[in-house]
Design a protein around this motif. Structure first.
Motif, PDB file in Angstrom:
ATOM      1  N   LYS A  13       0.829  -1.227   0.000  1.00 30.03           N
ATOM      2  CA  LYS A  13       0.000   0.000   0.000  1.00 30.03           C
ATOM      3  C   LYS A  13       0.848   1.255   0.000  1.00 30.03           C
ATOM      4  O   LYS A  13       0.403   2.314  -0.432  1.00 30.03           O
ATOM      5  CB  LYS A  13      -0.883   0.010   1.252  1.00 30.03           C
ATOM      6  N   SER A  14       2.086   1.148   0.536  1.00 29.52           N
ATOM      7  CA  SER A  14       2.857   2.359   0.807  1.00 29.52           C
ATOM      8  C   SER A  14       4.270   2.277   0.223  1.00 29.52           C
ATOM      9  O   SER A  14       5.061   1.404   0.595  1.00 29.52           O
ATOM     10  CB  SER A  14       2.927   2.552   2.330  1.00 29.52           C
ATOM     11  N   VAL A  15       4.568   3.211  -0.666  1.00 33.54           N
ATOM     12  CA  VAL A  15       5.922   3.271  -1.229  1.00 33.54           C
ATOM     13  C   VAL A  15       6.929   3.633  -0.137  1.00 33.54           C
ATOM     14  O   VAL A  15       8.067   3.157  -0.142  1.00 33.54           O
ATOM     15  CB  VAL A  15       5.977   4.291  -2.394  1.00 33.54           C
ATOM     16  N   ALA A  16       6.490   4.443   0.848  1.00 40.84           N
ATOM     17  CA  ALA A  16       7.380   4.809   1.958  1.00 40.84           C
ATOM     18  C   ALA A  16       7.791   3.562   2.740  1.00 40.84           C
ATOM     19  O   ALA A  16       8.961   3.404   3.112  1.00 40.84           O
ATOM     20  CB  ALA A  16       6.693   5.812   2.873  1.00 40.84           C
ATOM     21  N   ALA A  17       6.821   2.664   2.974  1.00 39.89           N
ATOM     22  CA  ALA A  17       7.129   1.419   3.700  1.00 39.89           C
ATOM     23  C   ALA A  17       8.076   0.546   2.882  1.00 39.89           C
ATOM     24  O   ALA A  17       9.029  -0.039   3.414  1.00 39.89           O
ATOM     25  CB  ALA A  17       5.842   0.662   4.004  1.00 39.89           C
ATOM     26  N   LEU A  18       7.818   0.478   1.574  1.00 39.75           N
ATOM     27  CA  LEU A  18       8.697  -0.290   0.673  1.00 39.75           C
ATOM     28  C   LEU A  18      10.136   0.225   0.748  1.00 39.75           C
ATOM     29  O   LEU A  18      11.086  -0.547   0.903  1.00 39.75           O
ATOM     30  CB  LEU A  18       8.169  -0.166  -0.758  1.00 39.75           C
ATOM     31  N   ARG A  19      10.278   1.542   0.692  1.00 38.69           N
ATOM     32  CA  ARG A  19      11.624   2.144   0.730  1.00 38.69           C
ATOM     33  C   ARG A  19      12.304   1.886   2.066  1.00 38.69           C
ATOM     34  O   ARG A  19      13.502   1.588   2.112  1.00 38.69           O
ATOM     35  CB  ARG A  19      11.532   3.656   0.496  1.00 38.69           C
ATOM     36  N   ARG A  20      11.529   1.991   3.159  1.00 36.75           N
ATOM     37  CA  ARG A  20      12.100   1.772   4.490  1.00 36.75           C
ATOM     38  C   ARG A  20      12.642   0.345   4.601  1.00 36.75           C
ATOM     39  O   ARG A  20      13.741   0.121   5.107  1.00 36.75           O
ATOM     40  CB  ARG A  20      11.018   2.032   5.548  1.00 36.75           C
ATOM     41  N   GLU A  21      11.873  -0.618   4.114  1.00 40.70           N
ATOM     42  CA  GLU A  21      12.311  -2.016   4.192  1.00 40.70           C
ATOM     43  C   GLU A  21      13.572  -2.241   3.361  1.00 40.70           C
ATOM     44  O   GLU A  21      14.472  -2.976   3.765  1.00 40.70           O
ATOM     45  CB  GLU A  21      11.188  -2.953   3.742  1.00 40.70           C
ATOM     46  N   PHE A  22      13.625  -1.604   2.204  1.00 41.76           N
ATOM     47  CA  PHE A  22      14.827  -1.737   1.372  1.00 41.76           C
ATOM     48  C   PHE A  22      16.029  -1.065   2.019  1.00 41.76           C
ATOM     49  O   PHE A  22      17.155  -1.551   1.915  1.00 41.76           O
ATOM     50  CB  PHE A  22      14.584  -1.181  -0.042  1.00 41.76           C
ATOM     51  N   GLU A  23      15.776   0.058   2.689  1.00 45.85           N
ATOM     52  CA  GLU A  23      16.887   0.744   3.350  1.00 45.85           C
ATOM     53  C   GLU A  23      17.499  -0.125   4.432  1.00 45.85           C
ATOM     54  O   GLU A  23      18.716  -0.227   4.540  1.00 45.85           O
ATOM     55  CB  GLU A  23      16.409   2.088   3.923  1.00 45.85           C
ATOM     56  N   VAL A  24      16.645  -0.759   5.263  1.00 42.51           N
ATOM     57  CA  VAL A  24      17.170  -1.561   6.381  1.00 42.51           C
ATOM     58  C   VAL A  24      17.732  -2.900   5.879  1.00 42.51           C
ATOM     59  O   VAL A  24      18.833  -3.296   6.256  1.00 42.51           O
ATOM     60  CB  VAL A  24      16.074  -1.800   7.453  1.00 42.51           C
ATOM     61  N   ASN A  25      16.981  -3.581   5.018  1.00 41.16           N
ATOM     62  CA  ASN A  25      17.355  -4.955   4.655  1.00 41.16           C
ATOM     63  C   ASN A  25      18.344  -5.064   3.493  1.00 41.16           C
ATOM     64  O   ASN A  25      18.978  -6.098   3.327  1.00 41.16           O
ATOM     65  CB  ASN A  25      16.099  -5.765   4.340  1.00 41.16           C
ATOM     66  N   ALA A  26      18.455  -4.012   2.685  1.00 37.96           N
ATOM     67  CA  ALA A  26      19.367  -4.107   1.535  1.00 37.96           C
ATOM     68  C   ALA A  26      20.388  -2.978   1.520  1.00 37.96           C
ATOM     69  O   ALA A  26      21.597  -3.220   1.653  1.00 37.96           O
ATOM     70  CB  ALA A  26      18.561  -4.101   0.232  1.00 37.96           C
TER      71      ALA A  26
END
Ligand SMILES: NC(=O)c1ccc[n+]([C@@H]2O[C@H](COP(=O)([O-])OP(=O)(O)OC[C@H]3O[C@@H](n4cnc5c(N)ncnc54)[C@H](OP(=O)(O)O)[C@@H]3O)[C@@H](O)[C@H]2O)c1
Length: 246
Positions: free
Chosen positions: A98-111
């Protein structure tokens, strides 16, 4: 005595791995967000036989702060032989849809945070021509599934990055280990209700990590049977795969 930096040191898997290192009389520099938990883990590792322990706090998503922490670890331990990168978050797949912000946050931490750390570390290890960079990726990175493809995509990025880094650093005698756990019973997976036969305890995974570092392995599935499971999953044709509820 090995000088070991652990990033994400409050992770259940990292903590148990650190206990094995401590019992072997290694020196440890522990990095995580939670200062209180870090102190408790440090005290425990001191009792277990670590020859030296020190800690620092870092939110890994703060990429600009990474260099200073790595420099501090180098100074405190007098160099680095092994780095274990263990932090991660199990993304809320529904929120990321639902949220591009959430997608980006997950990529920032995990990748991204992991690749940034490795970019800094690779250059010092390459110049020194020795050492091991060990990173916890996941079987989830082997094939995207509808239930967690954001987390899986971030881990796939880490796995691909490590593959290239391993080739680059091989000529400098630096080992790059990709660790791919399957399902592990840790705080990250506390919400999963039914933990069946495929689930492992952190102790088993930690023992496998240390064994793989010692044996200078390249890629390790933990427990080992996940290599077979993922071989099968990777080879399911897309026409069938897209109809499966995975
Ligand atoms: N459990 C599994 O089934 C499984 C399977 C495959 C791979 N893995 C991977 O194994 C690794 C260890 O996970 P675990 O199972 O041991 O889970 P865990 O106990 O929940 O550990 C995750 C750790 O990551 C840290 N972390 C999260 N975001 C961070 C940030 N922005 N900055 C610094 N630290 C951060 C957490 O610190 P806080 O306490 O401060 O939040 C926590 O210590 C992760 O890379 C995970 O993706 C786990």
């Amino acid at each position: 005595m090995k000088k070991i930096l652990i990033i994400g040191a409050t992770s259940a898997i990292a903590e148990v791995t650190a206990r094995i290192f401590a019992a072997r009389g290694e020196a440890l520099f522990l990095v995580a967000r939670n200062a209180e938990r870090l102190q408790a883990i440090k005290a425990d590792l001191d009792v277990r036989g670590a020859v030296r322990t020190a800690t620092a706090t870092l939110d890994v998503a703060d990429v600009a702060a990474q260099q200073a922490i790595i420099d501090q670890a180098e100074r405190e331990l007098g160099g680095l032989d092994i780095v274990l990168i263990a932090h991660g978050t199990l993304s809320d797949q529904g929120e990321c849809e639902k949220s591009v912000a959430a997608l980006r946050r997950e990529f920032e931490v995990n990748a991204l945070s992991t690749m940034a750390l490795l970019t800094i570390l690779a250059n010092t290890f390459e110049a020194r021509r020795t050492g091991t960079l060990a990173v916890i990726s996941s079987v989830a990175g082997d094939r995207g599934r509808q239930s967690n493809y954001v987390y899986g995509a971030a881990k796939a990025a880490v796995t691909a990055f490590l593959s290239g880094l391993r080739q680059r650093l091989a000529k400098s005698n630096v080992d790059v280990l990709t660790i791919k756990p399957g399902f592990v019973d840790t705080p990250m997976t506390a919400n999963v209700a039914n933990k069946g036969a495929l689930w492992a305890k952190p102790d088993a995974v930690a023992a496998g990590i240390v064994r793989a570092i010692d044996k200078r392995r390249n890629v390790v599935y933990l427990p080992g049977f996940w290599a077979l499971i993922m071989l099968v999953i990777k080879h399911i044709p897309e026409a069938i795969f897209k109809k499966l509820k995975l």
